[in-house]
Design an enzyme around this catalytic site. Structure first.
Site, PDB file in Angstrom:
ATOM      1  N   SER A  22       1.047  -1.326   0.024  1.00  0.00           N
ATOM      2  CA  SER A  22       0.011   0.055   0.029  1.00  0.00           C
ATOM      3  C   SER A  22       0.823   1.298  -0.105  1.00  0.00           C
ATOM      4  CB  SER A  22      -0.933  -0.181   1.276  1.00  0.00           C
ATOM      5  OG  SER A  22      -1.860   0.927   1.201  1.00  0.00           O
ATOM      6  N   ASN A  25       1.017   4.206   2.572  1.00  0.00           N
ATOM      7  CA  ASN A  25       0.761   3.588   4.106  1.00  0.00           C
ATOM      8  C   ASN A  25       1.938   3.321   4.805  1.00  0.00           C
ATOM      9  OD1 ASN A  25       0.120   1.945   6.384  1.00  0.00           O
ATOM     10  ND2 ASN A  25      -1.851   1.298   5.280  1.00  0.00           N
ATOM     11  N   SER A  28       2.720   0.191   6.733  1.00  0.00           N
ATOM     12  CA  SER A  28       2.787  -1.024   5.756  1.00  0.00           C
ATOM     13  C   SER A  28       4.182  -1.204   4.932  1.00  0.00           C
ATOM     14  CB  SER A  28       1.652  -0.955   4.769  1.00  0.00           C
ATOM     15  OG  SER A  28       1.826  -1.905   3.699  1.00  0.00           O
ATOM     16  N   ARG A 129      -6.052  -4.357  -3.401  1.00  0.00           N
ATOM     17  CA  ARG A 129      -7.349  -4.285  -3.017  1.00  0.00           C
ATOM     18  C   ARG A 129      -8.603  -4.017  -4.246  1.00  0.00           C
ATOM     19  NH1 ARG A 129      -8.058  -1.146   2.396  1.00  0.00           N
ATOM     20  NH2 ARG A 129      -9.537  -3.018   2.440  1.00  0.00           N
ATOM     21  N   GLU A 163     -12.752   4.823  -1.663  1.00  0.00           N
ATOM     22  CA  GLU A 163     -12.398   3.835  -0.816  1.00  0.00           C
ATOM     23  C   GLU A 163     -13.154   3.851   0.344  1.00  0.00           C
ATOM     24  OE1 GLU A 163      -8.388   3.091  -0.229  1.00  0.00           O
ATOM     25  OE2 GLU A 163      -8.717   3.324  -2.505  1.00  0.00           O
ATOM     26  N   HIS A 231      -6.122   7.479   4.327  1.00  0.00           N
ATOM     27  CA  HIS A 231      -7.494   7.880   4.591  1.00  0.00           C
ATOM     28  C   HIS A 231      -7.909   8.929   5.302  1.00  0.00           C
ATOM     29  CE1 HIS A 231      -7.699   3.357   3.131  1.00  0.00           C
ATOM     30  NE2 HIS A 231      -8.163   4.267   2.006  1.00  0.00           N
ATOM     31  N   ASN A 342       0.422  -3.358   9.731  1.00  0.00           N
ATOM     32  CA  ASN A 342      -0.040  -3.511   8.411  1.00  0.00           C
ATOM     33  C   ASN A 342      -0.696  -2.071   8.085  1.00  0.00           C
ATOM     34  OD1 ASN A 342       0.468  -4.937   5.732  1.00  0.00           O
ATOM     35  ND2 ASN A 342      -0.831  -6.435   6.507  1.00  0.00           N
ATOM     36  N   CYS A 348     -10.033   0.907  11.325  1.00  0.00           N
ATOM     37  CA  CYS A 348     -10.067   0.576  10.038  1.00  0.00           C
ATOM     38  C   CYS A 348     -10.689  -0.908   9.864  1.00  0.00           C
ATOM     39  CB  CYS A 348      -8.515   0.282   9.514  1.00  0.00           C
ATOM     40  SG  CYS A 348      -7.846   1.654   9.169  1.00  0.00           S
TER      41      CYS A 348
END
Length: 417
Positions: A22, A25, A28, A129, A163, A231, A342, A348
């Site tokens: 990702s 992120n 991650s 995703r 998203e 996000h 992650n 989330c």
């Protein structure tokens, strides 16, 4: 009809691994290549659900998706056996556990036809995703099959990235009252992609039949995206009449706040100043990726990850806030380290749905006894560890598939096999 907020958590799947897929992120990327512990991860997620049940909250579940995704690989001319390195990790991805990205939800009090509307997110920005939505839609069709109370839509066409609820907030005097729906979109994030497109947000609002006069479209700040807020729920969270946000969350916060106060005079905006908590600390600790919930006895609680308590600036601000007379009266710390590593915190892992529980397929709702049963299945069937090299092990795919099969059968959800 008794409308309550139900948190639907994604059960962390048996293919949970750290492939670092990702972009944007930071967690991650930082943990890419580390050894993941799917069994511990799933048990942590179930423990969080149990904690929230203990607070008196309603709790639902979504199941892990089929992994590796053989159908997706076949559509790309590959199989699990011969998948190239560019596709294999994405086929094993367990990111569907982050149910906040499953869909956008508009409760019945906000919609023109008086039904709860749900639109699965297309998640087209990230390859790993982008193939989640068919399995998500299959579960939504089962859980919310009562067409007199729910309306399900297909995802927004992938020309525009969506998203889901991670970029959507709702403010209202109470969960069962008409509210203001807020869609947060990105424009530019420097080196990182802005994942939520404004046209996707506008499309969802139209599909859900929302009142344009009570719907706001707000740009996320470039600083937040560039700092790793991939996000909006990494820098802001809302619950009933309370908006809890970082000072640098929005591109034009003054205009946004003024519009919000005009639509909902009782709104309380609780802003964390950058001078007290930097964007870096907020994102590292997932301070805002907490579950802000209304307790049955009254007042609100913030369900936070352990990392928030371990970040000095964050915990100092929270303790000062709780000592005051603000709307948030309780801090609850949970351990979701496997998910955090992650790139996803307590918020989330859940999708918030305001509905009458009696209108929902009971197979997707849990109590203590059902959580006990799920924990037993996970403890017996989920892999203890997955290292990067294990994705090449021919024995791993059937083990993952058999683990998920056992879960579906135990929940009497064979339709999802």
């Amino acid at each position: 009809m008794a409308l309550v907020e139900i948190n639907f958590d994604g059960i962390i799947g048996p293919s949970h691994n750290y492939a670092g897929l990702s972009l944007g992120n930071l967690a991650s990327a930082a943990n890419r290549g580390m050894v993941a512990r799917p069994r511990a991860a799933a048990l942590q997620g179930l423990a969080k659900m149990r904690h929230n049940l203990g607070l008196g909250l309603a709790q639902g579940i979504f199941l892990p998706h089929p992994r590796p995704n053989r159908v997706w690989l076949e559509s790309l001319g590959a199989t699990v056996e011969d998948a190239p390195d560019s596709l294999r990790p994405a086929a094993f991805s367990a990111s569907a556990m982050w149910a906040a990205n499953a869909a956008t939800v508009s409760p019945a009090p906000d919609t023109i036809d008086g039904r709860c509307h749900l639109t699965p997110a297309n998640l087209r920005t990230m390859a790993h995703r982008s193939h989640e939505w068919p399995a998500t839609l299959a579960q939504l069709r089962l859980a919310f099959a009562d067409a007199s109370h729910f309306a399900l839509h297909n995802p927004v066409p992938p020309a525009f990235g969506d998203e889901g609820a991670a970029n959507h907030m709702r403010l209202a005097p109470s969960h069962d009252a008409s509210g203001v729906e807020i869609f947060v979109y990105g424009v530019s994030g420097g080196a990182f992609p802005a994942r939520q497109h404004v046209e996707a947000s506008r499309a969802v609002a139209r599909l859900h039949g929302l009142d344009p006069a009570r719907t706001l479209f707000v740009a996320q700040s470039e600083e937040a995206i560039a700092a790793g807020a991939f996000h909006n729920d990494v820098v802001a969270v809302a619950n009933e009449h309370v908006l809890f946000a970082h000072e640098q969350a929005f591109a034009d916060k003054e205009t946004f706040y003024a519009a919000l106060r005009g639509l909902l005079p009782e709104v309380e905006i609780l802003e964390v100043p950058a001078a007290a908590v930097s964007l870096a600390d907020a994102i590292r600790s997932y301070l805002f990726n907490a579950q802000l919930v209304t307790l049955p006895e009254g007042g609100m609680a913030l369900v936070l990850p352990e990392e928030a308590r371990e970040t000095p600036s964050v915990w100092a601000w929270l303790e000062e806030m709780i000592a005051g007379n603000g709307p948030i009266r309780r801090l609850c710390v949970v351990d979701v380290r496997q998910s955090m590593a992650n790139g996803g915190g307590p918020a989330c892992l859940r999708l918030r749905i305001v509905a009458d529980p009696a209108t929902i397929d009971p197979r997707f709702l849990v109590d203590e006894a059902r959580l006990d049963r799920l924990a037993g299945i996970v403890s017996a069937r989920w892999p203890k560890r997955i290292a990067p090299a294990d994705l090449l092990d021919p024995e791993l795919p059937p083990a993952i598939e058999e683990a998920r099969r056992g879960l579906c059968e135990a929940l009497d959800l064979r339709e999802l096999l």
